[in-house]
Design a protein around this motif. Sequence first.
Motif, short mmCIF file in Angstrom:
data_model
loop_
_atom_site.label_atom_id
_atom_site.label_comp_id
_atom_site.label_asym_id
_atom_site.label_seq_id
_atom_site.Cartn_x
_atom_site.Cartn_y
_atom_site.Cartn_z
N GLN A 280 -6.64 -13.18 -5.86
CA GLN A 280 -5.75 -14.34 -5.85
C GLN A 280 -6.35 -15.48 -6.66
O GLN A 280 -5.65 -16.15 -7.42
N THR A 281 -7.65 -15.69 -6.52
CA THR A 281 -8.30 -16.77 -7.28
C THR A 281 -8.26 -16.49 -8.78
O THR A 281 -8.09 -17.41 -9.58
N LEU A 282 -8.41 -15.24 -9.15
CA LEU A 282 -8.38 -14.88 -10.57
C LEU A 282 -6.99 -15.10 -11.16
O LEU A 282 -6.84 -15.57 -12.29
N ALA A 283 -5.97 -14.75 -10.38
CA ALA A 283 -4.59 -14.93 -10.84
C ALA A 283 -4.25 -16.41 -11.00
O ALA A 283 -3.43 -16.78 -11.85
N ILE A 284 -4.86 -17.26 -10.20
CA ILE A 284 -4.65 -18.70 -10.31
C ILE A 284 -5.33 -19.25 -11.55
O ILE A 284 -4.75 -20.02 -12.32
N VAL A 285 -6.58 -18.85 -11.78
CA VAL A 285 -7.40 -19.48 -12.82
C VAL A 285 -7.09 -18.95 -14.22
O VAL A 285 -7.00 -19.74 -15.18
N GLY A 335 2.91 -9.32 -7.10
CA GLY A 335 2.90 -9.98 -5.80
C GLY A 335 1.73 -10.90 -5.57
O GLY A 335 1.40 -11.22 -4.42
N VAL A 336 1.08 -11.35 -6.66
CA VAL A 336 -0.07 -12.24 -6.55
C VAL A 336 0.29 -13.57 -7.21
O VAL A 336 0.30 -13.66 -8.43
N PRO A 337 0.60 -14.60 -6.43
CA PRO A 337 0.99 -15.90 -7.00
C PRO A 337 -0.09 -16.51 -7.88
O PRO A 337 -1.29 -16.25 -7.71
N THR A 338 0.33 -17.36 -8.81
CA THR A 338 -0.57 -17.88 -9.83
C THR A 338 -0.72 -19.40 -9.79
O THR A 338 -1.25 -19.99 -10.74
N ARG A 339 -0.28 -20.03 -8.72
CA ARG A 339 -0.39 -21.48 -8.59
C ARG A 339 -1.08 -21.85 -7.28
O ARG A 339 -0.87 -21.20 -6.25
N LEU A 340 -1.88 -22.89 -7.31
CA LEU A 340 -2.55 -23.36 -6.10
C LEU A 340 -1.55 -23.69 -5.00
O LEU A 340 -1.78 -23.38 -3.83
N ALA A 342 1.20 -22.40 -4.34
CA ALA A 342 1.77 -21.20 -3.71
C ALA A 342 0.94 -20.75 -2.52
O ALA A 342 1.42 -20.01 -1.66
N TYR A 343 -0.30 -21.20 -2.45
CA TYR A 343 -1.19 -20.86 -1.34
C TYR A 343 -1.36 -22.04 -0.38
O TYR A 343 -2.27 -22.04 0.46
N GLY A 344 -0.49 -23.03 -0.53
CA GLY A 344 -0.55 -24.18 0.35
C GLY A 344 -1.64 -25.18 0.01
O GLY A 344 -1.99 -26.02 0.85
N LEU A 345 -2.18 -25.11 -1.21
CA LEU A 345 -3.24 -26.03 -1.61
C LEU A 345 -2.65 -27.15 -2.46
O LEU A 345 -2.08 -26.90 -3.52
N PRO A 346 -2.78 -28.39 -2.03
CA PRO A 346 -2.20 -29.52 -2.75
C PRO A 346 -3.01 -29.90 -3.98
O PRO A 346 -4.12 -29.39 -4.19
N SER A 376 -13.26 -27.79 -16.73
CA SER A 376 -12.99 -27.11 -15.47
C SER A 376 -11.93 -27.87 -14.67
O SER A 376 -11.02 -27.27 -14.07
N ARG A 377 -12.05 -29.19 -14.65
CA ARG A 377 -11.05 -30.00 -13.95
C ARG A 377 -9.67 -29.80 -14.56
O ARG A 377 -8.66 -29.67 -13.85
N ALA A 378 -9.61 -29.77 -15.89
CA ALA A 378 -8.32 -29.57 -16.58
C ALA A 378 -7.72 -28.21 -16.23
O ALA A 378 -6.51 -28.09 -16.05
N ILE A 379 -8.57 -27.19 -16.10
CA ILE A 379 -8.09 -25.85 -15.75
C ILE A 379 -7.52 -25.85 -14.33
O ILE A 379 -6.41 -25.35 -14.09
N PHE A 380 -8.26 -26.39 -13.39
CA PHE A 380 -7.77 -26.45 -12.01
C PHE A 380 -6.49 -27.30 -11.91
O PHE A 380 -5.55 -26.94 -11.18
N THR A 381 -6.44 -28.38 -12.65
CA THR A 381 -5.25 -29.25 -12.62
C THR A 381 -4.04 -28.51 -13.16
O THR A 381 -2.93 -28.59 -12.60
N ALA A 382 -4.24 -27.74 -14.23
CA ALA A 382 -3.15 -26.97 -14.81
C ALA A 382 -2.69 -25.85 -13.89
O ALA A 382 -1.57 -25.34 -14.03
N ALA A 383 -3.57 -25.46 -12.95
CA ALA A 383 -3.26 -24.35 -12.05
C ALA A 383 -2.55 -24.81 -10.78
O ALA A 383 -2.16 -23.99 -9.96
N VAL A 384 -2.38 -26.13 -10.62
CA VAL A 384 -1.75 -26.64 -9.40
C VAL A 384 -0.32 -26.12 -9.28
O VAL A 384 0.12 -25.70 -8.21
#
Length: 384
Positions: A280-285, A335-340, A342-346, A376-384
């Motif tokens: 799941q983390t890989l699909a997000i990042v 079936g693996v969501p790609t956004r933070l 989607a896992y309830g992470l704001p 890294s911050r830009a990557i996580f922000t884009a993954a929200v």
Amino acid sequence: MFNFSYQNPTRIVFGDGQISQLGQLIPAGSRVLLTYGGGSIKQNGVYQQVMDALKSHQVLEFSGIEPNPGYETLSKAVALVKAERIDFILAVGGGSVVDGSKYIAAAALLEQDGWAILEKKARIKAALPLGCVLTLPATGTESNANAVITRQSTQQKLAFSHPSVYPQFAILDPKVTYSLPAKQISNGVVDAFVHVMEQYLTYPVNAAVQDRFAESLLQVLIEEGPKALNEPENYDVRANVMWAATMALNGLIGVGVPQDWATHGLGHQLTALYGLDHAQTLAIVLPALMQQQRATKRDKLLQYASRVWGLQQQDPERQIDEAISYTRAFFEQMGVPTRLTAYGLPASSVDELMAKVMAQGMAKLGEHGDINYNVSRAIFTAAV
């Protein structure tokens, strides 16, 4: 192509009914520690097959290895190995059980506490021999020297690698995967896919064999992954998925080429903080990283778009956009969501994640070492 030295000592025993070979693969007279997870192997018949094959061996058991194998749990196994003079470890399960067993094998022969292997990079001189019966195709750990271990008390997820923890053998029977929940099949396909991408999606070094091999593995996973969900007892489909996952990280496609592994490094922080599944983390990042690093990865992104997805556009930038979109859509199809979210992470979770990244000193990730804290911050922000 870069210079390289390659050797893989793991013997692969592949196919229906091959668990019966265990008695010949483990030396006679061995004191065997059978390691496994939550006990699903006792419901799907694998445990009985293993015990039948080892009826002439002395076998002790250690169960309860978590999906992200924990230092605290594994320390108990290390103590058992020492107390019972175990001389062979047999891991029966998925990648977490095998990773955990690699740690047990190395830590049992270490003079200091085993966590030093991960945190202080303590020198490993030797490890107990181990083999595995793989029940979940995903990580490729069944034929490599790598392991990732989690320490819950400090919320750390760290990796180590050493030639002494290569499994001596790995039994791969596609039929034992029939009973896996759909989520585990989905995670396994995504995990294997990203393993290939970490070794492939960097920059060209004229490694034609590695590139074509990697592209074929990606295409197999794209074609067979959805079938594995829709046809759970299709032997040929499960066999191809299982073999692709092994080949994705047995070292072969990674020789002579640059590698990235930033997706894994950042993804580990999501698991450490929030307990998300590794895949799941890989699909997000990954999709967010592909977008953020599109300039430095441009040549390989265009090659990936054309060769893997068959995308032909007059506008190269649109071709890259579509390749990233297709990748994201494939993960979602599995079936693996790609956004933070989607896992309830704001969106505020980005600050927590960056605090963890900084605490780990992860300032130079990626094949060029250019994924710093800001990137890294830009990557996580884009993954929200």
